[in-house]
Scaffold this active site. Structure first.
Site, PDB file in Angstrom:
ATOM      1  N   ARG A 108      46.171  17.683  89.680  1.00 26.08           N
ATOM      2  CA  ARG A 108      46.372  17.477  91.124  1.00 26.08           C
ATOM      3  C   ARG A 108      45.620  18.521  91.948  1.00 26.08           C
ATOM      4  O   ARG A 108      45.150  18.238  93.041  1.00 26.08           O
ATOM      5  CB  ARG A 108      47.861  17.460  91.463  1.00 26.08           C
ATOM      6  CG  ARG A 108      48.428  16.067  91.258  1.00 26.08           C
ATOM      7  CD  ARG A 108      49.910  15.949  91.285  1.00 26.08           C
ATOM      8  NE  ARG A 108      50.280  14.564  90.937  1.00 26.08           N
ATOM      9  CZ  ARG A 108      50.278  14.084  89.702  1.00 26.08           C
ATOM     10  NH1 ARG A 108      49.937  14.858  88.691  1.00 26.08           N
ATOM     11  NH2 ARG A 108      50.597  12.829  89.468  1.00 26.08           N
ATOM     12  N   VAL A 135      52.121  12.226  95.461  1.00 25.77           N
ATOM     13  CA  VAL A 135      52.908  13.388  95.901  1.00 25.77           C
ATOM     14  C   VAL A 135      51.963  14.563  96.085  1.00 25.77           C
ATOM     15  O   VAL A 135      50.902  14.617  95.463  1.00 25.77           O
ATOM     16  CB  VAL A 135      54.006  13.764  94.867  1.00 25.77           C
ATOM     17  CG1 VAL A 135      55.093  12.716  94.843  1.00 25.77           C
ATOM     18  CG2 VAL A 135      53.418  14.003  93.486  1.00 25.77           C
ATOM     19  N   HIS A 157      58.693   6.722 104.890  1.00 32.45           N
ATOM     20  CA  HIS A 157      59.319   6.301 103.633  1.00 32.45           C
ATOM     21  C   HIS A 157      60.149   5.028 103.878  1.00 32.45           C
ATOM     22  O   HIS A 157      60.892   4.956 104.849  1.00 32.45           O
ATOM     23  CB  HIS A 157      60.217   7.414 103.094  1.00 32.45           C
ATOM     24  CG  HIS A 157      60.883   7.029 101.821  1.00 32.45           C
ATOM     25  ND1 HIS A 157      60.196   7.007 100.621  1.00 32.45           N
ATOM     26  CD2 HIS A 157      62.122   6.594 101.551  1.00 32.45           C
ATOM     27  CE1 HIS A 157      61.014   6.586  99.671  1.00 32.45           C
ATOM     28  NE2 HIS A 157      62.191   6.327 100.205  1.00 32.45           N
ATOM     29  N   GLY A 191      59.387  18.999  97.703  1.00 32.97           N
ATOM     30  CA  GLY A 191      60.029  18.009  96.835  1.00 32.97           C
ATOM     31  C   GLY A 191      59.499  16.610  97.120  1.00 32.97           C
ATOM     32  O   GLY A 191      58.581  16.427  97.923  1.00 32.97           O
TER      33      GLY A 191
HETATM   34  C1  GRF Z   1      55.100   1.162 103.597  1.00 36.71           C
HETATM   35  O1  GRF Z   1      56.266   0.411 103.324  1.00 36.71           O
HETATM   36  C2  GRF Z   1      55.405   2.634 103.484  1.00 36.71           C
HETATM   37  O2  GRF Z   1      56.679   2.987 103.921  1.00 36.71           O
HETATM   38  C3  GRF Z   1      55.274   2.849 102.009  1.00 36.71           C
HETATM   39  O3  GRF Z   1      54.171   2.078 101.614  1.00 36.71           O
HETATM   40  C4  GRF Z   1      54.046   0.967 102.511  1.00 36.71           C
HETATM   41  C5  GRF Z   1      52.651   1.008 103.068  1.00 36.71           C
HETATM   42  O4  GRF Z   1      52.324  -0.119 103.795  1.00 36.71           O
HETATM   43  N1  GRF Z   1      55.164   4.251 101.675  1.00 36.71           N
HETATM   44  P1  GRF Z   1      50.964  -0.184 104.611  1.00 36.71           P
HETATM   45  O5  GRF Z   1      49.827   0.213 103.647  1.00 36.71           O
HETATM   46  O6  GRF Z   1      51.062   0.744 105.769  1.00 36.71           O
HETATM   47  O7  GRF Z   1      50.848  -1.620 105.010  1.00 36.71           O
END
Ligand code: GRF
Length: 255
Positions: A108, A135, A157, A191
């Site tokens: 990473r 991450v 998220h 985290g």
């Molecule tokens: C979204 O649901 C976001 O919360 C998640 O991945 C998805 C990405 O969608 N982490 P997009 O690429 O913005 O259409």
């Protein structure tokens, strides 16, 4: 937003980029005091790159898979990377054996050094993770946050954190039988999906909803929530404070 100061943001995507599009649209209608300086992806196939190009925003790719493979082939580590330091700070891997931990953070570091180098010329105030499915380790987070008291990385998220961290928030919410789902925007800490919460939107999950319906409702909320939280940052209204041992976000009142 004529006459107002704007902040410069970078956006990172891994997939289709509908959240990126919501941010581009919000900028275009003057709802965000923001200039999108660049859009980056961790893979060359990310659909979000095409959305950025269409909007005339510079793009780049930090090809994580290729960089991970290059580490296996002996590519040297960045000069400022310290495994001891990163291992002491991180809370991504618990109970991992030393070899696993070393391999995880070293590969990473290669990708994150490339990301930091590609972002550096844009001098961004804020990095927005819009469906970026990687991450970050303390190496990247400290590098990006250097010189700022406020965290500089914001993530969206697909669940009401702290419930259902991880890669499948809507799926986990639906399978658990929750009657309410939602999305969360938070600052990124050491985290996984654990940083201070900036904002949340929720929606009802009805008996007739299948997983697709839940995802659809969730994304529609994400497209509203993310620009709102970015604008709070742009207006200087976010403050991170300690409350009973936990770092939380205080949203300061608007003018
Ligand atoms: C979204 O649901 C976001 O919360 C998640 O991945 C998805 C990405 O969608 N982490 P997009 O690429 O913005 O259409």
């Amino acid at each position: 937003m004529d006459g107002k100061e704007t902040i410069k943001i970078g956006v990172l995507v891994s997939g289709g980029g509908s959240n990126l599009q919501a941010i581009i649209d919000a900028v275009n209608v003057g709802a965000l005091d923001v200039e999108i300086a660049c859009v980056g992806a961790d893979n060359p196939g990310a659909g979000g790159l095409a959305r950025a190009e269409k909007a005339g925003i510079p793009t780049f790719v930090t090809d994580y898979s290729a960089l991970f493979a290059s580490r296996k082939d002996g590519a040297p580590l960045p000069g400022d990377f310290s495994l001891e330091e990163v291992a002491a700070k991180q809370s991504l891997l618990k109970d991992a054996d030393p070899e696993t931990l070393k391999a995880f953070f070293e590969k990473r570091a290669l990708a994150e050094a490339d990301l930091l180098a590609r972002l550096a010329p844009y001098k961004i105030d804020l990095l927005v993770l819009a469906g970026f499915m990687r991450v970050f380790t303390p190496y990247f987070i400290d590098g990006l946050n250097a010189g700022s008291t406020l965290p500089r990385i914001m993530n969206i998220h697909p669940a009401l954190l702290p419930a259902f961290p991880g890669t499948d928030g809507y799926g986990d919410t639906f399978r658990y039988g929750c009657k309410v789902g939602g999305c969360t925007v938070h600052f990124v800490d050491y985290g996984e999906d654990s940083g201070p919460i900036i904002g949340q939107h929720s929606f009802a999950i009805l008996p007739e909803d299948d997983l697709d319906a839940v995802k659809k409702k969730g994304l529609a909320e994400e497209w509203r929530l993310f620009p709102e939280c970015i604008q709070l940052y742009a207006e200087g209204r976010l403050n991170v404070v300690e409350r009973e041992g936990t770092r939380v976000v205080n949203v300061l009142p608007g003018e």
